[in-house]
Design a protein around this motif. Structure first.
Motif, PDB file in Angstrom:
ATOM      1  N   SER A  87       5.908  -7.635  14.731  1.00  0.00           N
ATOM      2  CA  SER A  87       7.348  -7.437  14.599  1.00  0.00           C
ATOM      3  C   SER A  87       8.139  -8.511  15.354  1.00  0.00           C
ATOM      4  O   SER A  87       9.340  -8.390  15.553  1.00  0.00           O
ATOM      5  N   SER A  88       7.465  -9.581  15.749  1.00  0.00           N
ATOM      6  CA  SER A  88       8.120 -10.604  16.560  1.00  0.00           C
ATOM      7  C   SER A  88       8.623 -11.782  15.746  1.00  0.00           C
ATOM      8  O   SER A  88       9.068 -12.770  16.304  1.00  0.00           O
ATOM      9  N   GLY A  89       8.522 -11.690  14.406  1.00  0.00           N
ATOM     10  CA  GLY A  89       8.994 -12.777  13.573  1.00  0.00           C
ATOM     11  C   GLY A  89       7.903 -13.732  13.155  1.00  0.00           C
ATOM     12  O   GLY A  89       8.143 -14.675  12.398  1.00  0.00           O
ATOM     13  N   ASN A  90       6.706 -13.537  13.640  1.00  0.00           N
ATOM     14  CA  ASN A  90       5.586 -14.378  13.241  1.00  0.00           C
ATOM     15  C   ASN A  90       5.250 -14.122  11.784  1.00  0.00           C
ATOM     16  O   ASN A  90       5.229 -12.993  11.334  1.00  0.00           O
ATOM     17  N   ASN A  91       4.985 -15.166  11.008  1.00  0.00           N
ATOM     18  CA  ASN A  91       4.705 -15.026   9.588  1.00  0.00           C
ATOM     19  C   ASN A  91       3.316 -14.494   9.305  1.00  0.00           C
ATOM     20  O   ASN A  91       3.005 -14.124   8.183  1.00  0.00           O
ATOM     21  N   ASN A  92       2.469 -14.478  10.289  1.00  0.00           N
ATOM     22  CA  ASN A  92       1.105 -13.981  10.077  1.00  0.00           C
ATOM     23  C   ASN A  92       1.048 -12.474  10.274  1.00  0.00           C
ATOM     24  O   ASN A  92       1.805 -11.907  11.060  1.00  0.00           O
ATOM     25  N   ASN A  93       0.137 -11.844   9.555  1.00  0.00           N
ATOM     26  CA  ASN A  93      -0.024 -10.404   9.680  1.00  0.00           C
ATOM     27  C   ASN A  93      -1.008 -10.096  10.796  1.00  0.00           C
ATOM     28  O   ASN A  93      -2.192 -10.382  10.675  1.00  0.00           O
ATOM     29  N   HIS A  94      -0.520  -9.525  11.882  1.00  0.00           N
ATOM     30  CA  HIS A  94      -1.381  -9.223  13.019  1.00  0.00           C
ATOM     31  C   HIS A  94      -1.747  -7.744  13.072  1.00  0.00           C
ATOM     32  O   HIS A  94      -2.381  -7.305  14.021  1.00  0.00           O
ATOM     33  N   ASN A  95      -1.308  -6.971  12.092  1.00  0.00           N
ATOM     34  CA  ASN A  95      -1.715  -5.570  12.048  1.00  0.00           C
ATOM     35  C   ASN A  95      -3.214  -5.483  11.818  1.00  0.00           C
ATOM     36  O   ASN A  95      -3.799  -6.291  11.096  1.00  0.00           O
ATOM     37  N   LYS A  96      -3.821  -4.480  12.420  1.00  0.00           N
ATOM     38  CA  LYS A  96      -5.258  -4.285  12.266  1.00  0.00           C
ATOM     39  C   LYS A  96      -5.523  -3.163  11.280  1.00  0.00           C
ATOM     40  O   LYS A  96      -4.898  -2.109  11.339  1.00  0.00           O
ATOM     41  N   ILE A  97      -6.428  -3.388  10.358  1.00  0.00           N
ATOM     42  CA  ILE A  97      -6.754  -2.403   9.348  1.00  0.00           C
ATOM     43  C   ILE A  97      -7.759  -1.401   9.904  1.00  0.00           C
ATOM     44  O   ILE A  97      -8.826  -1.777  10.376  1.00  0.00           O
ATOM     45  N   VAL A  98      -7.383  -0.130   9.854  1.00  0.00           N
ATOM     46  CA  VAL A  98      -8.305   0.930  10.251  1.00  0.00           C
ATOM     47  C   VAL A  98      -9.256   1.228   9.098  1.00  0.00           C
ATOM     48  O   VAL A  98     -10.476   1.219   9.236  1.00  0.00           O
ATOM     49  N   GLY A  99      -8.690   1.511   7.939  1.00  0.00           N
ATOM     50  CA  GLY A  99      -9.515   1.801   6.770  1.00  0.00           C
ATOM     51  C   GLY A  99      -8.666   2.263   5.610  1.00  0.00           C
ATOM     52  O   GLY A  99      -7.440   2.340   5.713  1.00  0.00           O
ATOM     53  N   PHE A 100      -9.295   2.569   4.502  1.00  0.00           N
ATOM     54  CA  PHE A 100      -8.580   2.969   3.308  1.00  0.00           C
ATOM     55  C   PHE A 100      -9.378   3.992   2.526  1.00  0.00           C
ATOM     56  O   PHE A 100     -10.590   4.153   2.706  1.00  0.00           O
ATOM     57  N   ALA A 101      -8.665   4.703   1.658  1.00  0.00           N
ATOM     58  CA  ALA A 101      -9.298   5.701   0.797  1.00  0.00           C
ATOM     59  C   ALA A 101      -8.551   5.722  -0.528  1.00  0.00           C
ATOM     60  O   ALA A 101      -7.334   5.520  -0.562  1.00  0.00           O
ATOM     61  N   ARG A 102      -9.272   5.977  -1.604  1.00  0.00           N
ATOM     62  CA  ARG A 102      -8.651   6.141  -2.905  1.00  0.00           C
ATOM     63  C   ARG A 102      -8.731   7.619  -3.285  1.00  0.00           C
ATOM     64  O   ARG A 102      -9.800   8.211  -3.252  1.00  0.00           O
ATOM     65  N   ILE A 103      -7.592   8.177  -3.636  1.00  0.00           N
ATOM     66  CA  ILE A 103      -7.515   9.595  -3.996  1.00  0.00           C
ATOM     67  C   ILE A 103      -7.521   9.706  -5.520  1.00  0.00           C
ATOM     68  O   ILE A 103      -6.534   9.337  -6.171  1.00  0.00           O
ATOM     69  N   PRO A 104      -8.593  10.180  -6.119  1.00  0.00           N
ATOM     70  CA  PRO A 104      -8.621  10.323  -7.577  1.00  0.00           C
ATOM     71  C   PRO A 104      -7.587  11.339  -8.040  1.00  0.00           C
ATOM     72  O   PRO A 104      -7.438  12.414  -7.444  1.00  0.00           O
ATOM     73  N   VAL A 105      -6.857  10.994  -9.089  1.00  0.00           N
ATOM     74  CA  VAL A 105      -5.869  11.927  -9.639  1.00  0.00           C
ATOM     75  C   VAL A 105      -6.552  13.224 -10.070  1.00  0.00           C
ATOM     76  O   VAL A 105      -5.973  14.312  -9.980  1.00  0.00           O
TER      77      VAL A 105
END
Length: 198
Positions: A87-105
């Protein structure tokens, strides 16, 4: 804008409830977790607010109303940990990915449950390597099925809150590298547990 299917769309209410045991590199995260939600039929996405105090067990309880095309197959939820530098204005993404899931409809549409049943679902979050990095809890309710009409700015993605996730590349019709995984590298989620409520 979210495009409507030629065969119509259904309106669903998805609430991102909470996370459990969230980890990065096997270490419990301390704060600033948030979730990103996207369907497999659109480049658009939205986010929850950042939980600044919940640590590895964040609570969001954020409700999203989604106009889901009838041909949509799943909804994607990714959890990230927001860093100070993102959130400091840096153009690079410094967020760290925890994980992801796909929810089937198919997990909340069809079967013997009434149209407006409230489904409580929990999915394991996995990173790009397939490591288990926690659990995401959501609730989903199908509200109505509407006939096809011209897309307008009233759809959920235009109104839903969105963080400035710098460097984020939304996936479309499958996972792209923006979610931290190669295309086709994500397995559709299997609920850890589920419950239905009228």
């Amino acid at each position: 804008m979210l495009e409507k299917s030629s065969s119509g769309y259904r309106t669903i209410e998805l609430t991102v409830l909470s996370g459990e045991d969230l980890r990065i590199d096997r270490r419990l995260i301390k704060k600033n977790a948030f979730a990103i939600v996207q369907t497999d039929t659109s480049f658009d996405y939205c986010t929850t607010k950042v939980d600044e105090s919940g640590g590895s067990h964040p609570s969001w309880n954020e409700k999203l109303v989604i106009e889901l095309p009838m041909h949509a197959r799943f909804i994607t939820v990714q959890v990230q940990c927001k860093s100070k530098s993102s959130s400091s204005g840096n153009n690079n993404n410094h967020n760290k990915i925890v994980g992801f899931a796909r929810i089937p409809v198919s997990d909340f549409i069809g079967g013997y449950a009434p149209e407006n049943y409230l489904h409580f679902l929990s999915y394991r979050l996995r990173n790009a390597k397939g490591d288990k990095n926690g659990i995401i809890n959501v609730s989903v309710r199908s509200l109505k099925v509407a006939a096809d009409q011209h897309a307008s700015s009233s759809n959920y993605l235009s109104k839903a809150p969105r963080l400035n996730v710098q460097g984020y590349v939304p996936a479309y019709s499958g996972f792209a590298s923006g979610f931290g995984a190669p295309v086709g590298g994500v397995v559709t989620g299997v609920p850890v547990w589920c419950a239905n409520r009228a």
